[in-house]
Design a protein around this motif. Sequence first.
Motif, PDB file in Angstrom:
ATOM      1  N   ARG A 216      54.549  61.355  49.349  1.00  0.00           N
ATOM      2  CA  ARG A 216      55.102  60.479  48.978  1.00  0.00           C
ATOM      3  C   ARG A 216      54.450  59.276  49.065  1.00  0.00           C
ATOM      4  NH1 ARG A 216      60.868  57.254  50.314  1.00  0.00           N
ATOM      5  NH2 ARG A 216      60.796  55.558  48.722  1.00  0.00           N
ATOM      6  N   MET A 217      53.912  58.155  48.106  1.00  0.00           N
ATOM      7  CA  MET A 217      53.413  56.963  48.395  1.00  0.00           C
ATOM      8  C   MET A 217      54.514  55.782  47.939  1.00  0.00           C
ATOM      9  SD  MET A 217      50.339  56.710  45.727  1.00  0.00           S
ATOM     10  CE  MET A 217      50.792  57.130  43.840  1.00  0.00           C
ATOM     11  N   ARG A 218      54.386  54.663  48.572  1.00  0.00           N
ATOM     12  CA  ARG A 218      55.566  53.858  48.086  1.00  0.00           C
ATOM     13  C   ARG A 218      54.813  52.359  48.375  1.00  0.00           C
ATOM     14  NH1 ARG A 218      59.526  55.212  52.894  1.00  0.00           N
ATOM     15  NH2 ARG A 218      58.383  56.958  53.102  1.00  0.00           N
ATOM     16  N   GLU A 219      55.416  51.322  47.584  1.00  0.00           N
ATOM     17  CA  GLU A 219      55.004  50.044  47.568  1.00  0.00           C
ATOM     18  C   GLU A 219      54.664  49.317  48.923  1.00  0.00           C
ATOM     19  OE1 GLU A 219      53.859  46.418  46.901  1.00  0.00           O
ATOM     20  OE2 GLU A 219      54.759  47.565  45.207  1.00  0.00           O
ATOM     21  N   GLY A 220      53.361  48.994  49.048  1.00  0.00           N
ATOM     22  CA  GLY A 220      52.675  48.614  50.479  1.00  0.00           C
ATOM     23  C   GLY A 220      52.127  49.667  51.128  1.00  0.00           C
ATOM     24  N   ASP A 221      52.243  50.667  50.814  1.00  0.00           N
ATOM     25  CA  ASP A 221      51.329  51.866  51.713  1.00  0.00           C
ATOM     26  C   ASP A 221      50.057  51.534  51.518  1.00  0.00           C
ATOM     27  OD1 ASP A 221      53.701  53.072  52.626  1.00  0.00           O
ATOM     28  OD2 ASP A 221      53.521  54.840  51.174  1.00  0.00           O
ATOM     29  N   ARG A 222      49.147  51.903  52.525  1.00  0.00           N
ATOM     30  CA  ARG A 222      47.833  51.858  52.433  1.00  0.00           C
ATOM     31  C   ARG A 222      47.134  53.415  52.655  1.00  0.00           C
ATOM     32  NH1 ARG A 222      49.115  47.122  53.551  1.00  0.00           N
ATOM     33  NH2 ARG A 222      47.633  45.345  52.730  1.00  0.00           N
ATOM     34  N   LEU A 223      46.643  53.857  51.723  1.00  0.00           N
ATOM     35  CA  LEU A 223      46.135  55.347  51.394  1.00  0.00           C
ATOM     36  C   LEU A 223      44.661  54.941  51.944  1.00  0.00           C
ATOM     37  CD1 LEU A 223      47.421  56.720  47.985  1.00  0.00           C
ATOM     38  CD2 LEU A 223      48.664  56.254  50.313  1.00  0.00           C
ATOM     39  N   SER A 224      44.288  55.967  53.179  1.00  0.00           N
ATOM     40  CA  SER A 224      42.958  55.932  53.381  1.00  0.00           C
ATOM     41  C   SER A 224      42.274  57.087  52.642  1.00  0.00           C
ATOM     42  CB  SER A 224      42.715  56.132  55.003  1.00  0.00           C
ATOM     43  OG  SER A 224      41.637  56.375  55.389  1.00  0.00           O
ATOM     44  N   ILE A 225      41.431  56.679  51.903  1.00  0.00           N
ATOM     45  CA  ILE A 225      40.541  57.386  51.129  1.00  0.00           C
ATOM     46  C   ILE A 225      39.131  57.225  51.607  1.00  0.00           C
ATOM     47  CG2 ILE A 225      39.981  58.238  48.683  1.00  0.00           C
ATOM     48  CD1 ILE A 225      42.556  57.285  47.907  1.00  0.00           C
ATOM     49  N   GLY A 226      38.319  58.134  51.959  1.00  0.00           N
ATOM     50  CA  GLY A 226      36.935  57.970  52.370  1.00  0.00           C
ATOM     51  C   GLY A 226      36.747  57.070  53.222  1.00  0.00           C
ATOM     52  N   GLY A 227      37.788  56.779  54.212  1.00  0.00           N
ATOM     53  CA  GLY A 227      37.727  55.801  55.287  1.00  0.00           C
ATOM     54  C   GLY A 227      37.971  54.403  54.876  1.00  0.00           C
ATOM     55  N   GLN A 228      38.526  54.268  53.659  1.00  0.00           N
ATOM     56  CA  GLN A 228      38.760  52.698  53.286  1.00  0.00           C
ATOM     57  C   GLN A 228      40.104  52.646  52.525  1.00  0.00           C
ATOM     58  OE1 GLN A 228      35.292  52.341  50.286  1.00  0.00           O
ATOM     59  NE2 GLN A 228      34.873  50.750  51.802  1.00  0.00           N
ATOM     60  N   ASP A 229      40.924  51.646  53.055  1.00  0.00           N
ATOM     61  CA  ASP A 229      42.321  51.508  52.562  1.00  0.00           C
ATOM     62  C   ASP A 229      42.369  51.333  51.070  1.00  0.00           C
ATOM     63  OD1 ASP A 229      43.121  52.245  55.094  1.00  0.00           O
ATOM     64  OD2 ASP A 229      43.455  50.123  55.683  1.00  0.00           O
ATOM     65  N   TRP A 230      43.357  51.902  50.497  1.00  0.00           N
ATOM     66  CA  TRP A 230      43.910  51.575  49.158  1.00  0.00           C
ATOM     67  C   TRP A 230      45.252  51.115  49.141  1.00  0.00           C
ATOM     68  CZ3 TRP A 230      40.564  52.031  44.477  1.00  0.00           C
ATOM     69  CH2 TRP A 230      39.409  52.455  44.667  1.00  0.00           C
ATOM     70  N   ARG A 231      45.505  49.755  48.636  1.00  0.00           N
ATOM     71  CA  ARG A 231      46.842  49.497  49.028  1.00  0.00           C
ATOM     72  C   ARG A 231      47.698  49.841  47.827  1.00  0.00           C
ATOM     73  NH1 ARG A 231      48.404  43.008  49.429  1.00  0.00           N
ATOM     74  NH2 ARG A 231      50.606  43.481  48.522  1.00  0.00           N
ATOM     75  N   VAL A 232      49.041  50.491  47.812  1.00  0.00           N
ATOM     76  CA  VAL A 232      49.657  50.713  46.847  1.00  0.00           C
ATOM     77  C   VAL A 232      50.617  49.632  46.090  1.00  0.00           C
ATOM     78  CG1 VAL A 232      51.651  52.377  46.046  1.00  0.00           C
ATOM     79  CG2 VAL A 232      49.883  53.306  47.671  1.00  0.00           C
TER      80      VAL A 232
END
Length: 396
Positions: A216-232
């Motif tokens: 699950r991803m939700r509002e405000g989560d930060r997914l770490s992809i390749g060592g960088q954060d992507w904000r949901v």
Amino acid sequence: GERLWSGQGRMAARLDAQGGLGVSRDGFRLETDLADGVLMTGPGEAVQIGRGLTYPFGDPPGFGEAVAVAPGVLWMRLSMPIALNHINVYAVEDGEGWALIDTGLNIPDSRDRWDALLAGPLGGRPVTRVICTHMHPDHIGLAGWLCERTGAPLVMTRVEYVTARMLLADTGQPAPESGAAYYRAAGWDAEQVETYRREYVQFGMAVSPMPVGYVRMREGDRLSIGGQDWRVVIGEGHSPEHACLWREADGVVLGGDQILPRISSNVSVWPTEPDADPLGDWLESLERMKGILPHDGLILPSHGEPFHGVQARLDALIRGHEVSLKRLEKTLRTRKRAVDVFGSLFARAIGDGVRGMATGEAIAHLNYLLHRGRVTRVRDAYGVDWWTMIKRGETA
């Protein structure tokens, strides 16, 4: 952007008229050509909507190609056998592998294109996760196929995942009477209602079986992809919990269908929730994104080309609906059914192939006014709803 080629070059397989799906080109509830200029905002307004945007890349990628659009981000394109003839998918470097964003329809041509992409520009490296922005078939159609093939987990928001599983479970079931009543209330005739019954739930025809579990991803989560954060960043209205991903470090936004450069995503009411207010949700989401997203960001949309100018685009999308609502109110000075207001909202004639989506979008605009006390709705003895503007000083 740098153009990456596979050995197959630009040889794209041609889709037949039925797309190998056994249904018409217009059978899916997607953002078809109905959405291309869906808001008839007056003479010359279509030109106005495009102003303020810049497109930094050239021709879109072809069969087996990927274009580098940002550090560690590749743009790829799959074809679709409908009026909206493509979907953009993306790959983001994730350690030794790739995170994939959206998947295309479950049709042979898309699987062939993924084969070419995985072996070519993606270099045979592992897929670390499959991220789907929302549950429409062009976005999740091959999610199950890719997850099974690669062993990667599926990442979605909860409402989108559960809704997809529900729609897949409904595939092949008879149409509910409540759905027939909904379209009868909108002004459909008996033959049109019968077509609805016959074509009910074609969702599963373009979607491979979904994984039985997901992340699950939700509002405000930060997914770490390749060592960088992507904000949901979540948007509503086009779908219930649509996820955009924003790499705050450099302003790259994977926008899905929330922010498209040339078309306005379909915003519809469906029989499952006939009193819903998706247009209110959509406009609220657009306003919220105006206050969040960077002015100089690079938007990577699901349809069209990557662009700069997100604030201008968000303004144009909001303005288009506002103008349409004003035109609709003028039309409702005399009572109308939902099917009678198409001319106020759409710049083209509505044929059989897009009647369902046009009806859903018309009712979304009508419900928006109803929820704000600006129109009345009265159902007659035949089960047909009639809508009328409330004059100033009157009450509903």
